[in-house]
Motif scaffolding. Structure first.
Motif, short mmCIF file in Angstrom:
data_model
loop_
_atom_site.label_atom_id
_atom_site.label_comp_id
_atom_site.label_asym_id
_atom_site.label_seq_id
_atom_site.Cartn_x
_atom_site.Cartn_y
_atom_site.Cartn_z
N SER A 150 0.91 -1.28 0.00
CA SER A 150 -0.10 0.00 -0.11
C SER A 150 0.97 1.35 -0.02
N GLY A 151 1.99 1.04 0.50
CA GLY A 151 2.97 2.21 0.55
C GLY A 151 3.48 2.55 -1.10
N GLN A 152 3.46 1.72 -1.68
CA GLN A 152 3.70 1.91 -3.20
C GLN A 152 2.72 2.98 -3.81
N SER A 153 1.66 2.69 -3.48
CA SER A 153 0.33 3.39 -3.87
C SER A 153 0.46 4.92 -3.48
N GLY A 154 0.87 4.81 -2.00
CA GLY A 154 1.10 6.15 -1.34
C GLY A 154 2.13 6.99 -1.87
N PHE A 155 3.15 6.43 -2.42
CA PHE A 155 4.51 7.05 -2.92
C PHE A 155 3.98 7.71 -4.06
N ILE A 156 3.31 7.04 -5.03
CA ILE A 156 2.88 7.69 -6.27
C ILE A 156 1.98 8.99 -5.88
N PHE A 157 1.11 8.74 -5.02
CA PHE A 157 0.03 9.71 -4.49
C PHE A 157 1.03 10.99 -3.96
#
Length: 295
Positions: A150-157
């Motif tokens: 979920s951190g990967q999604s957060g990084f892009i955001f």
């Protein structure tokens, strides 16, 4: 044709219909039978088309919707669509798990991911997305928490929000979570991305950020979780996940979709604010330029 009569989920439209079925008169039973048996067709139909299929007047469809607790046909159709997509998703996952063919498994993974995204779209509360974007834009700092995937999604955001000048910090392990939590204050917003809503590190840091006055935004498929109870804004995402392939979790695409929606709303608002500021500045410059001293 797909039958949804045995859907085990509570308080969905199919369960509501089944509970009241014996109380329905003939026309209502005709409508109920059609929805239970042809839900995958009904979700693409107008109230007029569904009325024709059931052999009743449009007003009968509307009364039926209200009889089972919905405001009208539009709300019923949305709720039916959510359940229909969820059941189809489960069926696709079962097919993939029982297949020995890699191309077939991969095809089912792709189609089930599309279904999950469709469910996320149907569940999306656009007013809530706009409120979330407004809250972030009014904050001095945005903190983002997500464990590993979920951190990967957060990084892009995070990178997208930085592109519209929103100061952002992201954490995806217990050390970085503690480091950014001490930055939380009353003028901060903190977004937590969590599958379970119950991991120890996430809960500790959400509690810390909240105790320091930060506004807590939670994205999770677990709306009854301890993390969800800490939320000032709770955004529930589809709860079905898959583990056919190691380290592949299509629910992350649902996280990404919601975060993209928040970014889009924030970006639109930022452009609107900048446009108003520019117009105000230009007006002031013009007024100053043509302001002559009194003679």
């Amino acid at each position: 044709m797909t039958s949804y009569n045995d859907n085990p989920l509570k308080d969905n439209p199919f369960i509501r219909i089944q509970k009241k079925y014996d109380q329905f008169h003939k026309k209502e039973k005709d409508i109920a039978d059609y929805i239970l048996k042809e839900a995958d067709q009904m979700i693409y139909q107008s109230v007029k088309e569904t009325a024709l299929k059931c052999g009743v007047a449009e007003s009968s469809i509307v009364r039926f919707c209200k009889a089972i607790g919905y405001s009208g046909y539009s709300e019923l159709k949305t709720e039916v669509a959510k359940e229909a997509v969820s059941i189809q998703y489960q069926q696709e996952i079962l097919k993939a798990e029982n297949s020995d063919s890699f191309p077939e498994q991969l095809g089912q993974i792709f189609s089930s991911t599309v279904m999950l995204l469709d469910q996320a779209r149907l569940q999306m509360d656009y007013d809530q997305i706009i409120r979330t974007a407004d809250l972030i834009l009014k904050s001095r700092l945005l903190l983002i928490y997500g464990n590993i995937y979920s951190g990967q999604s957060g990084f892009i955001f995070s990178e997208r929000m930085k592109s519209i000048n929103v100061p952002t910090f992201i954490a995806w392990d217990h050390i970085s979570m503690k480091q950014i939590s001490i930055m939380a204050s009353t003028d901060c917003a903190a977004i937590f991305l969590s599958h379970s809503g119950a991991s120890k590190d996430t809960l500790e840091n959400a509690s810390l950020a909240k105790s320091r006055g930060a506004a807590i935004i939670v994205l999770t498929p677990a709306p009854q979780s301890p993390l969800a109870r800490l939320a000032d804004i709770l955004i529930t995402i589809p709860s079905v996940d898959v583990s056919i392939f190691k380290d592949y979790y299509p629910v992350e695409t649902a996280f990404s979709l919601i975060l993209t929606a928040i970014y889009t709303a924030a970006s639109r608002q930022r452009r609107h604010d900048n446009s108003e500021s520019t117009e105000k500045f230009e007006t002031e410059v013009i007024n100053d330029a043509f302001e002559f001293p009194e003679m």
